[in-house]
Design a protein around this motif. Structure first.
Motif, PDB file in Angstrom:
ATOM      1  N   ILE A  74      -3.325  -1.522  12.052  1.00 42.74           N
ATOM      2  CA  ILE A  74      -2.140  -1.011  12.845  1.00 42.74           C
ATOM      3  C   ILE A  74      -0.870  -1.316  12.652  1.00 42.74           C
ATOM      4  O   ILE A  74      -0.495  -2.571  12.217  1.00 42.74           O
ATOM      5  CB  ILE A  74      -2.427  -1.605  14.473  1.00 42.74           C
ATOM      6  CG1 ILE A  74      -3.629  -1.106  14.982  1.00 42.74           C
ATOM      7  CG2 ILE A  74      -1.282  -1.010  15.389  1.00 42.74           C
ATOM      8  CD1 ILE A  74      -4.074  -1.888  16.324  1.00 42.74           C
ATOM      9  N   GLY A  75       0.178  -0.407  12.405  1.00 41.43           N
ATOM     10  CA  GLY A  75       1.647  -0.740  11.637  1.00 41.43           C
ATOM     11  C   GLY A  75       1.200  -1.023  10.370  1.00 41.43           C
ATOM     12  O   GLY A  75       1.800  -2.026   9.793  1.00 41.43           O
ATOM     13  N   CYS A  76       0.653   0.014   9.612  1.00 38.53           N
ATOM     14  CA  CYS A  76       0.144  -0.377   8.213  1.00 38.53           C
ATOM     15  C   CYS A  76       1.149  -0.450   7.059  1.00 38.53           C
ATOM     16  O   CYS A  76       0.979  -0.848   5.959  1.00 38.53           O
ATOM     17  CB  CYS A  76      -0.840   0.783   7.722  1.00 38.53           C
ATOM     18  SG  CYS A  76      -0.209   2.395   7.725  1.00 38.53           S
ATOM     19  N   GLY A  77       2.254   0.005   7.346  1.00 39.16           N
ATOM     20  CA  GLY A  77       3.400   0.272   6.431  1.00 39.16           C
ATOM     21  C   GLY A  77       3.202   0.769   5.292  1.00 39.16           C
ATOM     22  O   GLY A  77       2.250   1.738   5.319  1.00 39.16           O
ATOM     23  N   PRO A  78       3.422   0.324   3.930  1.00 35.33           N
ATOM     24  CA  PRO A  78       2.999   1.143   2.563  1.00 35.33           C
ATOM     25  C   PRO A  78       1.611   0.749   2.431  1.00 35.33           C
ATOM     26  O   PRO A  78       1.256   0.999   1.341  1.00 35.33           O
ATOM     27  CB  PRO A  78       3.913   0.433   1.657  1.00 35.33           C
ATOM     28  CG  PRO A  78       4.515  -0.952   2.284  1.00 35.33           C
ATOM     29  CD  PRO A  78       4.372  -0.712   3.776  1.00 35.33           C
TER      30      PRO A  78
ATOM     31  N   VAL B 199     -10.493  -4.793  13.993  1.00 33.98           N
ATOM     32  CA  VAL B 199      -8.874  -4.314  14.096  1.00 33.98           C
ATOM     33  C   VAL B 199      -8.042  -5.424  13.454  1.00 33.98           C
ATOM     34  O   VAL B 199      -8.045  -6.575  13.611  1.00 33.98           O
ATOM     35  CB  VAL B 199      -8.550  -4.227  15.772  1.00 33.98           C
ATOM     36  CG1 VAL B 199      -7.003  -4.197  15.941  1.00 33.98           C
ATOM     37  CG2 VAL B 199      -9.420  -3.015  16.122  1.00 33.98           C
ATOM     38  N   VAL B 200      -7.125  -4.945  12.551  1.00 29.84           N
ATOM     39  CA  VAL B 200      -6.122  -5.819  11.986  1.00 29.84           C
ATOM     40  C   VAL B 200      -4.915  -5.393  12.313  1.00 29.84           C
ATOM     41  O   VAL B 200      -4.303  -4.336  12.173  1.00 29.84           O
ATOM     42  CB  VAL B 200      -6.388  -5.419  10.226  1.00 29.84           C
ATOM     43  CG1 VAL B 200      -5.430  -6.432   9.702  1.00 29.84           C
ATOM     44  CG2 VAL B 200      -7.714  -5.875   9.845  1.00 29.84           C
ATOM     45  N   VAL B 201      -3.971  -6.487  12.802  1.00 28.15           N
ATOM     46  CA  VAL B 201      -2.618  -6.224  12.941  1.00 28.15           C
ATOM     47  C   VAL B 201      -1.769  -7.399  12.245  1.00 28.15           C
ATOM     48  O   VAL B 201      -2.004  -8.367  12.231  1.00 28.15           O
ATOM     49  CB  VAL B 201      -2.217  -6.492  14.377  1.00 28.15           C
ATOM     50  CG1 VAL B 201      -0.939  -6.190  14.788  1.00 28.15           C
ATOM     51  CG2 VAL B 201      -3.213  -5.525  15.357  1.00 28.15           C
TER      52      VAL B 201
ATOM     53  N   LYS C 142      -2.785   8.096   9.972  1.00 29.10           N
ATOM     54  CA  LYS C 142      -2.368   8.697  11.221  1.00 29.10           C
ATOM     55  C   LYS C 142      -0.926   8.281  11.491  1.00 29.10           C
ATOM     56  O   LYS C 142      -0.787   7.103  11.530  1.00 29.10           O
ATOM     57  CB  LYS C 142      -3.229   8.376  12.297  1.00 29.10           C
ATOM     58  CG  LYS C 142      -4.687   8.745  12.314  1.00 29.10           C
ATOM     59  CD  LYS C 142      -5.210   8.588  13.620  1.00 29.10           C
ATOM     60  CE  LYS C 142      -6.577   9.479  13.496  1.00 29.10           C
ATOM     61  NZ  LYS C 142      -7.530   9.121  14.927  1.00 29.10           N
ATOM     62  N   GLU C 143      -0.060   9.302  11.759  1.00 27.04           N
ATOM     63  CA  GLU C 143       1.218   8.935  12.123  1.00 27.04           C
ATOM     64  C   GLU C 143       1.288   8.725  13.645  1.00 27.04           C
ATOM     65  O   GLU C 143       0.907   9.781  14.469  1.00 27.04           O
ATOM     66  CB  GLU C 143       2.060  10.102  11.753  1.00 27.04           C
ATOM     67  CG  GLU C 143       3.532   9.853  12.285  1.00 27.04           C
ATOM     68  CD  GLU C 143       4.460  11.122  11.715  1.00 27.04           C
ATOM     69  OE1 GLU C 143       4.216  11.782  10.916  1.00 27.04           O
ATOM     70  OE2 GLU C 143       5.505  11.262  12.523  1.00 27.04           O
TER      71      GLU C 143
ATOM     72  N   LEU D 195      -2.720   3.483  10.656  1.00 25.69           N
ATOM     73  CA  LEU D 195      -1.761   4.150  11.562  1.00 25.69           C
ATOM     74  C   LEU D 195      -0.388   3.581  11.474  1.00 25.69           C
ATOM     75  O   LEU D 195      -0.108   2.290  11.470  1.00 25.69           O
ATOM     76  CB  LEU D 195      -2.226   4.396  12.849  1.00 25.69           C
ATOM     77  CG  LEU D 195      -2.449   3.040  13.677  1.00 25.69           C
ATOM     78  CD1 LEU D 195      -1.109   2.822  14.757  1.00 25.69           C
ATOM     79  CD2 LEU D 195      -3.656   3.515  14.609  1.00 25.69           C
ATOM     80  N   ASP D 196       0.672   4.330  11.603  1.00 27.38           N
ATOM     81  CA  ASP D 196       2.086   3.684  11.618  1.00 27.38           C
ATOM     82  C   ASP D 196       3.039   4.950  12.309  1.00 27.38           C
ATOM     83  O   ASP D 196       2.670   5.989  12.077  1.00 27.38           O
ATOM     84  CB  ASP D 196       2.693   3.419  10.323  1.00 27.38           C
ATOM     85  CG  ASP D 196       3.625   2.472  10.045  1.00 27.38           C
ATOM     86  OD1 ASP D 196       3.495   1.390   9.513  1.00 27.38           O
ATOM     87  OD2 ASP D 196       4.974   3.037  10.444  1.00 27.38           O
ATOM     88  N   LEU D 197       4.034   4.354  12.965  1.00 25.15           N
ATOM     89  CA  LEU D 197       4.914   5.426  13.343  1.00 25.15           C
ATOM     90  C   LEU D 197       5.932   6.031  12.346  1.00 25.15           C
ATOM     91  O   LEU D 197       6.822   7.149  12.591  1.00 25.15           O
ATOM     92  CB  LEU D 197       5.738   4.950  14.511  1.00 25.15           C
ATOM     93  CG  LEU D 197       7.051   4.427  14.441  1.00 25.15           C
ATOM     94  CD1 LEU D 197       7.406   4.065  16.009  1.00 25.15           C
ATOM     95  CD2 LEU D 197       7.042   2.948  13.720  1.00 25.15           C
TER      96      LEU D 197
END
Ligand code: SAM
Length: 279
Positions: A67-71, A132-134, A113-114, A88-90
């Protein structure tokens, strides 16, 4: 259960404090602006990132959500050990780097996924995953949601103490750029809050604190300055300041060149999801 100390409230007022919501700020655009810098820093972090990956329990039978994977600093090595990874990342710009890095590693088990985690819904926008990795992102605030999203394990990662990636980068640009992040020296409001919030939820979290860092070999000092300056912008008249900022972190290496190295610490907090009463 609430203990004598209200850790969640302490967290909300300190480490987890969010700036007031401002709809004129496009977070995807703001994060996107850091994508090139973050990707460069992530590449320098690779040997240290591997030590984090070694501690994440995920195997060929597991699905992982980053979650919030960045590059894709973690996505790529996670996909090398897990069955499949959802990243996933926004920020579309971050995801472009993630996709490029996944492709360069020859991986075909990553779904990108965006998505804005803050508004995304379990069962509608994303499914449960085994692991789940954050890491270093806003979802670190959502302990209850994360607990509900994993079948086997939740892993949280961030900088245990200063310096963070941002401080390490910003230290190279002091006296050159305005508005840089200042290091925080105290240990008051760190992962100790997260540990205690989890404990009060009835979870038994595991904590590892491991060495993290950023390193890169160069043929010469000049080659190092030329490369590292790409983490920002250095006008020619400020190159002397930049060299002075970089020098403390460069050492001659046995190959006849120089090595940039700056180390820090990362925490890994992980747990097996539990049924939470009334949540
Ligand atoms: C500091 S980077 C961390 C990247 C990666 N997890 C790592 O450890 O290297 C934070 C990432 O979180 C993403 N992000 C921030 N808010 C988000 C949100 N609400 N939903 C999804 N991603 C978000 C940013 O776009 C950025 O790529």
């Amino acid at each position: 259960m609430n203990g004598l100390i209200n850790w969640s409230e302490l967290y909300k007022r300190t480490a987890g404090r969010k700036p007031p919501k401002d709809d004129s700020v496009d977070l995807a655009e703001v994060w996107g602006r850091s994508a090139d810098m973050y990707d460069r820093m992530a590449k320098m972090e690779k040997p240290y990132t591997q030590m984090q990956i070694d501690r994440i329990l995920a195997g060929p039978e597991d699905s992982v959500m980053d979650i919030g994977c960045g590059p894709g600093r973690l996505t790529v090595p996670l996909a090398q050990k897990a069955g499949r990874v959802t990243a996933l990342d926004l920020a579309p710009r971050m995801l472009e780097y993630c996709e490029k890095n996944v492709r360069a590693a020859g991986l075909d088990n990553v779904t990108i996924k965006e998505m804005d985690w803050e508004t995304a819904q379990l069962g509608k926008d994303f499914e449960k995953h085994d692991v789940v990795v954050v890491s270093r992102t806003v979802a670190l605030n959502d302990l209850i949601r994360l607990n509900q999203t994993a079948n086997k394990y939740v892993f949280l990662l961030s900088f245990a103490q200063m310096p963070s990636l941002k401080i390490i980068r910003d230290d190279l640009f002091r006296g050159i750029e305005e508005g840089l992040m200042q290091p925080r020296e105290d240990r008051m409001f760190g992962y100790n809050l997260t540990f205690n919030m989890l404990y009060d939820l009835g979870i038994n979290p595991n904590v590892n604190v491991i060495t993290d860092g950023f390193t890169k070999d160069f043929e010469s000092r000049e080659a190092a300055y030329d490369d590292l300056r790409l983490l920002g912008e250095v006008p020619p008249e400020k190159m002397d300041i930049f060299r002075r900022n970089v020098d403390p972190w460069l050492k001659e290496n046995p190959q006849g060149g120089v090595t940039f190295r700056r180390e820090t610490k990362t925490y890994i907090i992980w747990w097996e999801p539990v049924e939470l009463e009334g949540k």
